[in-house]
Design a protein around this motif. Sequence first.
Motif, PDB file in Angstrom:
ATOM      1  N   HIS A  61       0.827  -1.062  -0.262  1.00 26.01           N
ATOM      2  CA  HIS A  61      -0.101  -0.308   0.407  1.00 26.01           C
ATOM      3  C   HIS A  61       0.831   0.935   0.526  1.00 26.01           C
ATOM      4  O   HIS A  61       0.706   2.265  -0.206  1.00 26.01           O
ATOM      5  N   CYS A  62       2.263   1.220   0.458  1.00 27.96           N
ATOM      6  CA  CYS A  62       3.078   2.502   0.145  1.00 27.96           C
ATOM      7  C   CYS A  62       4.599   2.029  -0.279  1.00 27.96           C
ATOM      8  O   CYS A  62       4.681   0.630  -0.143  1.00 27.96           O
ATOM      9  N   GLU A  63       5.309   3.191  -0.337  1.00 33.16           N
ATOM     10  CA  GLU A  63       7.071   2.655  -0.849  1.00 33.16           C
ATOM     11  C   GLU A  63       6.983   2.081   0.569  1.00 33.16           C
ATOM     12  O   GLU A  63       7.890   1.155   0.009  1.00 33.16           O
ATOM     13  N   GLY A  64       6.909   2.334   1.240  1.00 32.96           N
ATOM     14  CA  GLY A  64       7.665   1.720   2.945  1.00 32.96           C
ATOM     15  C   GLY A  64       7.833   0.115   2.837  1.00 32.96           C
ATOM     16  O   GLY A  64       8.488  -0.282   3.155  1.00 32.96           O
ATOM     17  N   CYS A  65       6.309  -1.050   2.462  1.00 25.18           N
ATOM     18  CA  CYS A  65       5.776  -1.880   1.698  1.00 25.18           C
ATOM     19  C   CYS A  65       7.107  -2.008   0.723  1.00 25.18           C
ATOM     20  O   CYS A  65       7.321  -3.785   0.324  1.00 25.18           O
ATOM     21  N   ALA A  66       6.866  -1.162  -0.330  1.00 24.29           N
ATOM     22  CA  ALA A  66       7.947  -2.040  -1.238  1.00 24.29           C
ATOM     23  C   ALA A  66       9.080  -2.292  -0.853  1.00 24.29           C
ATOM     24  O   ALA A  66       9.861  -3.003  -1.563  1.00 24.29           O
ATOM     25  N   ARG A  67       9.714  -1.119  -0.126  1.00 20.44           N
ATOM     26  CA  ARG A  67      11.479  -0.951   0.120  1.00 20.44           C
ATOM     27  C   ARG A  67      11.556  -2.442   1.405  1.00 20.44           C
ATOM     28  O   ARG A  67      12.175  -3.386   1.220  1.00 20.44           O
ATOM     29  N   LYS A  68      10.455  -2.686   2.184  1.00 20.92           N
ATOM     30  CA  LYS A  68      10.849  -4.274   2.953  1.00 20.92           C
ATOM     31  C   LYS A  68      11.006  -5.469   1.756  1.00 20.92           C
ATOM     32  O   LYS A  68      11.632  -6.067   2.340  1.00 20.92           O
ATOM     33  N   VAL A  69      10.071  -5.289   0.759  1.00 26.99           N
ATOM     34  CA  VAL A  69      10.553  -6.643   0.248  1.00 26.99           C
ATOM     35  C   VAL A  69      11.308  -6.116  -0.587  1.00 26.99           C
ATOM     36  O   VAL A  69      12.279  -7.891  -0.821  1.00 26.99           O
ATOM     37  N   LYS A  70      12.273  -4.804  -1.042  1.00 26.54           N
ATOM     38  CA  LYS A  70      13.104  -5.384  -1.209  1.00 26.54           C
ATOM     39  C   LYS A  70      14.520  -5.482  -0.764  1.00 26.54           C
ATOM     40  O   LYS A  70      15.249  -6.669  -0.696  1.00 26.54           O
ATOM     41  N   ARG A  71      14.359  -5.375   0.598  1.00 26.39           N
ATOM     42  CA  ARG A  71      15.711  -5.624   1.757  1.00 26.39           C
ATOM     43  C   ARG A  71      15.359  -7.046   2.059  1.00 26.39           C
ATOM     44  O   ARG A  71      16.031  -7.285   2.328  1.00 26.39           O
ATOM     45  N   CYS A  72      14.516  -7.423   1.860  1.00 27.78           N
ATOM     46  CA  CYS A  72      13.991  -8.989   2.101  1.00 27.78           C
ATOM     47  C   CYS A  72      14.612  -9.398   1.089  1.00 27.78           C
ATOM     48  O   CYS A  72      15.046 -11.302   1.655  1.00 27.78           O
ATOM     49  N   LEU A  73      14.975  -9.353  -0.175  1.00 29.10           N
ATOM     50  CA  LEU A  73      15.183 -10.511  -0.983  1.00 29.10           C
ATOM     51  C   LEU A  73      16.903  -9.635  -1.425  1.00 29.10           C
ATOM     52  O   LEU A  73      17.692 -10.484  -2.242  1.00 29.10           O
ATOM     53  N   LEU A 101      10.027 -20.678  -6.091  1.00 24.07           N
ATOM     54  CA  LEU A 101       9.732 -21.405  -5.066  1.00 24.07           C
ATOM     55  C   LEU A 101      10.472 -20.937  -3.761  1.00 24.07           C
ATOM     56  O   LEU A 101       9.934 -20.470  -3.048  1.00 24.07           O
ATOM     57  N   LYS A 102      11.492 -20.624  -4.063  1.00 26.54           N
ATOM     58  CA  LYS A 102      12.460 -20.421  -2.377  1.00 26.54           C
ATOM     59  C   LYS A 102      12.507 -18.885  -2.666  1.00 26.54           C
ATOM     60  O   LYS A 102      11.878 -18.096  -1.215  1.00 26.54           O
ATOM     61  N   VAL A 103      11.856 -18.494  -3.798  1.00 20.10           N
ATOM     62  CA  VAL A 103      11.791 -16.139  -3.166  1.00 20.10           C
ATOM     63  C   VAL A 103      10.464 -16.060  -3.239  1.00 20.10           C
ATOM     64  O   VAL A 103      10.411 -15.402  -1.523  1.00 20.10           O
ATOM     65  N   LEU A 104       9.360 -17.419  -2.993  1.00 18.26           N
ATOM     66  CA  LEU A 104       7.700 -16.746  -2.673  1.00 18.26           C
ATOM     67  C   LEU A 104       8.414 -17.307  -1.373  1.00 18.26           C
ATOM     68  O   LEU A 104       7.491 -16.300  -0.542  1.00 18.26           O
ATOM     69  N   GLU A 105       8.455 -18.097  -0.942  1.00 21.38           N
ATOM     70  CA  GLU A 105       8.617 -18.195   0.547  1.00 21.38           C
ATOM     71  C   GLU A 105       9.122 -17.630   1.212  1.00 21.38           C
ATOM     72  O   GLU A 105       8.660 -17.601   2.444  1.00 21.38           O
ATOM     73  N   ARG A 106      10.149 -16.903   0.454  1.00 23.00           N
ATOM     74  CA  ARG A 106      11.442 -16.081   1.627  1.00 23.00           C
ATOM     75  C   ARG A 106      10.129 -14.342   1.423  1.00 23.00           C
ATOM     76  O   ARG A 106      10.240 -13.929   2.920  1.00 23.00           O
ATOM     77  N   VAL A 107       9.612 -14.581   1.049  1.00 23.76           N
ATOM     78  CA  VAL A 107       9.126 -12.602   1.371  1.00 23.76           C
ATOM     79  C   VAL A 107       7.741 -13.343   1.935  1.00 23.76           C
ATOM     80  O   VAL A 107       7.099 -12.228   2.206  1.00 23.76           O
ATOM     81  N   GLN A 108       7.262 -14.291   2.065  1.00 19.33           N
ATOM     82  CA  GLN A 108       5.905 -14.720   2.397  1.00 19.33           C
ATOM     83  C   GLN A 108       6.296 -14.449   3.811  1.00 19.33           C
ATOM     84  O   GLN A 108       5.298 -13.679   4.979  1.00 19.33           O
ATOM     85  N   ARG A 109       7.190 -15.044   4.340  1.00 24.48           N
ATOM     86  CA  ARG A 109       8.546 -15.796   5.638  1.00 24.48           C
ATOM     87  C   ARG A 109       8.579 -13.908   6.238  1.00 24.48           C
ATOM     88  O   ARG A 109       8.241 -13.747   7.511  1.00 24.48           O
ATOM     89  N   LYS A 110       9.041 -13.220   5.296  1.00 27.98           N
ATOM     90  CA  LYS A 110       9.729 -12.104   5.570  1.00 27.98           C
ATOM     91  C   LYS A 110       8.601 -10.812   5.792  1.00 27.98           C
ATOM     92  O   LYS A 110       8.251 -10.560   7.108  1.00 27.98           O
ATOM     93  N   ILE A 111       7.443 -11.115   5.385  1.00 32.56           N
ATOM     94  CA  ILE A 111       6.694  -9.721   5.309  1.00 32.56           C
ATOM     95  C   ILE A 111       5.329 -10.293   5.477  1.00 32.56           C
ATOM     96  O   ILE A 111       4.497  -8.970   6.213  1.00 32.56           O
ATOM     97  N   HIS A 112       4.801 -11.195   5.924  1.00 33.77           N
ATOM     98  CA  HIS A 112       3.506 -12.143   6.464  1.00 33.77           C
ATOM     99  C   HIS A 112       2.279 -11.616   5.479  1.00 33.77           C
ATOM    100  O   HIS A 112       1.394 -11.154   6.512  1.00 33.77           O
TER     101      HIS A 112
END
Length: 220
Positions: A61-73, A101-112
């Motif tokens: 919903h914001c750039e903060g969420c986008a940065r969080k996704v980038k950081r986790c990957l 599949l590993k990328v998908l699992e990583r994002v799900q685990r980090k940003i919930h």
Amino acid sequence: MGEEVKKSEEKKEEEAKKPEEDKKGEGKEEKPSEEKKDDKKTEESKEPAPPDDIVLRVYMHCEGCARKVKRCLKGFEGVEDVQTDCKTHKVVVKGNNADPLKVLERVQRKIHKQVELLSPIPKPPAEDAKKKGEEDKENVKPEEKKEQPQVIIVVLKVHMHCEACAQEIRKRIQRMKGVEAADPDLKSSQVTVKGVFDPPKLVEFIYKRTGKHAELKLKS
């Protein structure tokens, strides 16, 4: 005067020919460059196609969420670059060795958050090998059953004057390939032979090994 005019005309003709020859030479020199271009094209076509990007749908919903996704990957296995778009809620992951599949699992685990994989999952090479193996098995024709040679029994008339002579003939006959059993009968001067063989060859074999003439009486 006439000779001078002729010489001047010849010079003009030679000068006119030179540019034409130079042009021809230039045309010849240009051909190798065209060939080099063709070689470059073939080399480019031989290069393997780059792997497809991994595309995910993530609610941001914001750039903060986008940065969080980038950081986790960032620095994750095989990931080289991450691009996010908050408007379309899409995340594009670039990397030659990145596992979707590993990328998908990583994002799900980090940003919930709920993450959906939009790009196709590449088939593992093991599955392709299994499919090929199954296809090869289907294509293999069943081996034709070879007809087993038929066991025959023949009765031969052979002159035997004593028991020792009968046993000697039995031993010699049993040495022939394909013979399973030989049963001599001294009284009737007959030998019953069982096995897989050619009767005429058996008669010839007996004569060569014992010096006795054998006569084929019965075959079954």
